[in-house]
Design a protein around this motif. Structure first.
Motif, short mmCIF file in Angstrom:
data_model
loop_
_atom_site.label_atom_id
_atom_site.label_comp_id
_atom_site.label_asym_id
_atom_site.label_seq_id
_atom_site.Cartn_x
_atom_site.Cartn_y
_atom_site.Cartn_z
N HIS A 1 0.84 -1.20 0.00
CA HIS A 1 0.00 0.00 0.00
C HIS A 1 0.87 1.25 0.00
CE1 HIS A 1 -3.63 2.35 0.82
NE2 HIS A 1 -2.95 2.99 1.75
N TRP A 2 1.91 1.25 0.81
CA TRP A 2 2.82 2.40 0.85
C TRP A 2 3.46 2.63 -0.52
CZ3 TRP A 2 8.21 2.24 0.12
CH2 TRP A 2 8.87 3.46 0.33
N ALA B 1 1.31 5.99 -1.06
CA ALA B 1 1.86 7.02 -0.17
C ALA B 1 2.47 8.15 -1.01
CB ALA B 1 2.92 6.42 0.75
N GLY C 1 6.46 7.60 -0.99
CA GLY C 1 6.81 6.24 -1.41
C GLY C 1 6.43 5.96 -2.85
N GLN D 1 -0.94 2.06 9.47
CA GLN D 1 -0.46 3.37 9.83
C GLN D 1 0.98 3.31 10.34
OE1 GLN D 1 -1.84 6.30 9.42
NE2 GLN D 1 -0.20 7.47 10.44
N GLY E 1 3.37 2.19 7.36
CA GLY E 1 3.40 3.25 6.36
C GLY E 1 4.17 4.47 6.82
N GLU E 2 3.98 4.87 8.07
CA GLU E 2 4.67 6.05 8.60
C GLU E 2 6.17 5.80 8.73
OE1 GLU E 2 5.46 9.75 9.77
OE2 GLU E 2 3.46 9.06 9.16
N GLU F 1 7.58 5.91 5.14
CA GLU F 1 7.50 7.25 4.57
C GLU F 1 8.55 8.17 5.19
OE1 GLU F 1 4.94 9.75 1.89
OE2 GLU F 1 5.78 7.73 2.02
#
Length: 452
Positions: free
Chosen positions: A125-126, A130, A133, A369, A372-373, A376
């Motif tokens: 997903h990232w 993102a 990303g 979350q 991903g964070e 990123e």
């Protein structure tokens, strides 16, 4: 393919000759090397089904891998007895087959990121959506790009075994090529140029672009059949079918037991699910009537179902053994069994009643979350340092200290190659335990501060 070559004792990354005889065989040494690796220990804090569970009984990736390994050893040994008789393999023991499968099963989930399969989805997903990303991954091409868009724990596991664990050694843990080939359920690279290949072994990829030559070395050593002269894709090692079956049996049967212990399923439901997968001509009904403890009943039937499935898998393997050697069989063994429908019900109920329970989904959603964070934030830091060196901003120069040197680059300097930087970063994040990922996320976002 030939069994004498498929059972190669040659170790990846070393020219040392295999030991002719020993109280510990080369394949037993593989098992021990995996057990004593830090990557294996980290699985004690990685999600199997229930993330960050506070119930000690519930299985983690570590306990699941141990149980799958036990099943794999049984499958391999039983198959080995018959293969040796059928082909007259005088130099091998049935236990060699069992030890290869046990070691491969032990490592089959070693590449899974935090939060289980949702962690894989979070990395994909990232890479796809993102802000930062997506822009970085878009500049890549072919398998280098697809390695992130279709991030795969199986490919990450191959990296851990052959490169990341013991990184100063060529070949990482330097496991035998037989064990590495049996471990590789998906012997293909991530991008196949639009080509579509049938069969279960082509559904995912089993190694990233950087590791293509490492896998080619393994495939050559054990004599895997290549499916395409222009693409890195091979037919499976036959024992990989047993590794897959051991994993399938383990999670299909045992996740139901965990669901019962957490209250997602009632006793009558579990008993009905398990008994439907058992042969009628058995003494389990008589023994079950004399058991008063609900927990004991579930554990007893769970063991009976596993034993029945093992017998059917062995028979199915031997029926299709020559087709596997010829590259004509490429299906999940569990989908061919007489008990396939009742075993299929186990996974259907688990998906409906366990995997989608609010407590499970809630934490997995939070995992998106967290992962991903981390990706990123750290990708921006590494890019800043790669492009500006000592002139990078103060935040980047400070935040990079949170990343282990192994995942930055030689001398603590990020690579100038975008693919390499992203690959090292995904190595770092995927290797985290659930708890460590949450803790690091809180630190970089300021949610948790010392003394706060």
């Amino acid at each position: 393919m030939q069994w004498s070559r498929l059972l190669s004792r040659r170790r990846l990354g070393t020219q040392a000759q295999p030991q002719v005889s020993s109280l510990r065989t080369d394949f037993q040494r593989d098992f021990d090397r995996i057990v004593f690796s830090s990557a294996f220990r980290r699985m004690q804090d990685k999600t199997q089904v229930f993330p960050l569970s506070r119930v000690d009984y519930i299985r983690t990736r570590l306990t699941h891998s141990l149980e799958a390994s036990s099943i794999g050893r049984s499958l391999g040994t039983l198959v080995g007895e018959q293969v040796i008789r059928r082909h007259g393999l005088e130099r091998f023991e049935a236990s060699d087959f069992g030890d290869i499968c046990a070691a491969a099963c032990l490592a089959h989930d070693i590449g899974n990121p935090p939060f289980g399969h949702s962690g894989e989805d979070a990395i994909r997903h990232w890479a796809r959506t993102a802000d930062y990303g997506r822009r970085r991954v878009e500049v890549l091409r072919g398998s280098e790009q697809e390695d992130f868009l279709a991030f795969e724990g199986n490919a990450q596991g191959f990296r851990i075994l052959t490169r990341l664990q013991n990184p100063d050694n060529p070949g990482g843990l330097q496991l035998t090529c037989a064990t590495l080939a049996a471990f590789s359920k998906y012997p293909r690279e991530s991008f196949l140029g639009g080509g579509r290949y049938p069969g279960v072994s082509a559904r995912k990829h089993g190694f990233v672009a950087e590791d293509r030559e490492l896998f080619a070395d393994v495939a050559e050593a054990v004599g895997l059949l290549r499916r395409d002269p222009l693409r890195a894709i091979w037919y499976r090692h036959p024992l990989a079918f047993l590794v897959e079956a051991a994993d399938d049996i383990s999670y299909r049967v045992i996740d139901i037991e965990d669901g019962f212990r957490l209250g997602y399923l009632k006793l009558d439901e579990v008993l009905e699910l398990y008994t439907s997968a058992l042969p009628a001509a058995d003494d389990w009904e008589r023994r079950l009537r004399h058991m008063g403890d609900a927990k004991g009943k579930v554990e007893f039937l769970r063991a009976k179902v596993i034993n029945a499935a093992v017998g059917q898998v062995v028979a199915c393997f031997m029926d299709n053994e020559q087709a596997m050697l010829d590259g004509r069989f490429d299906q999940s063994l569990l989908e061919q069994l007489p008990a396939r429908h009742s075993l299929g019900r186990l996974i259907d109920v688990a998906k409906e009643r366990i995997y989608n329970a609010p407590e499970v989904v809630g934490i997995q959603t939070a995992g998106f979350q967290v992962i991903g964070e981390l990706l990123e934030s750290f990708s921006q830091v590494l890019d800043d340092l790669a492009e500006h060196g000592a002139g990078a901003n103060a935040r980047s120069r400070m935040t990079v200290n949170l990343i282990s040197d192994q995942f930055i680059g030689p001398g603590g300097v990020p690579s100038g190659n975008t693919y390499t930087r992203l690959l090292r970063l995904s190595d770092y994040v995927a290797g985290m335990t659930d708890s460590y990922a949450v803790s690091l996320y809180k630190k970089i976002t300021g949610i948790s501060l010392p003394g706060g």
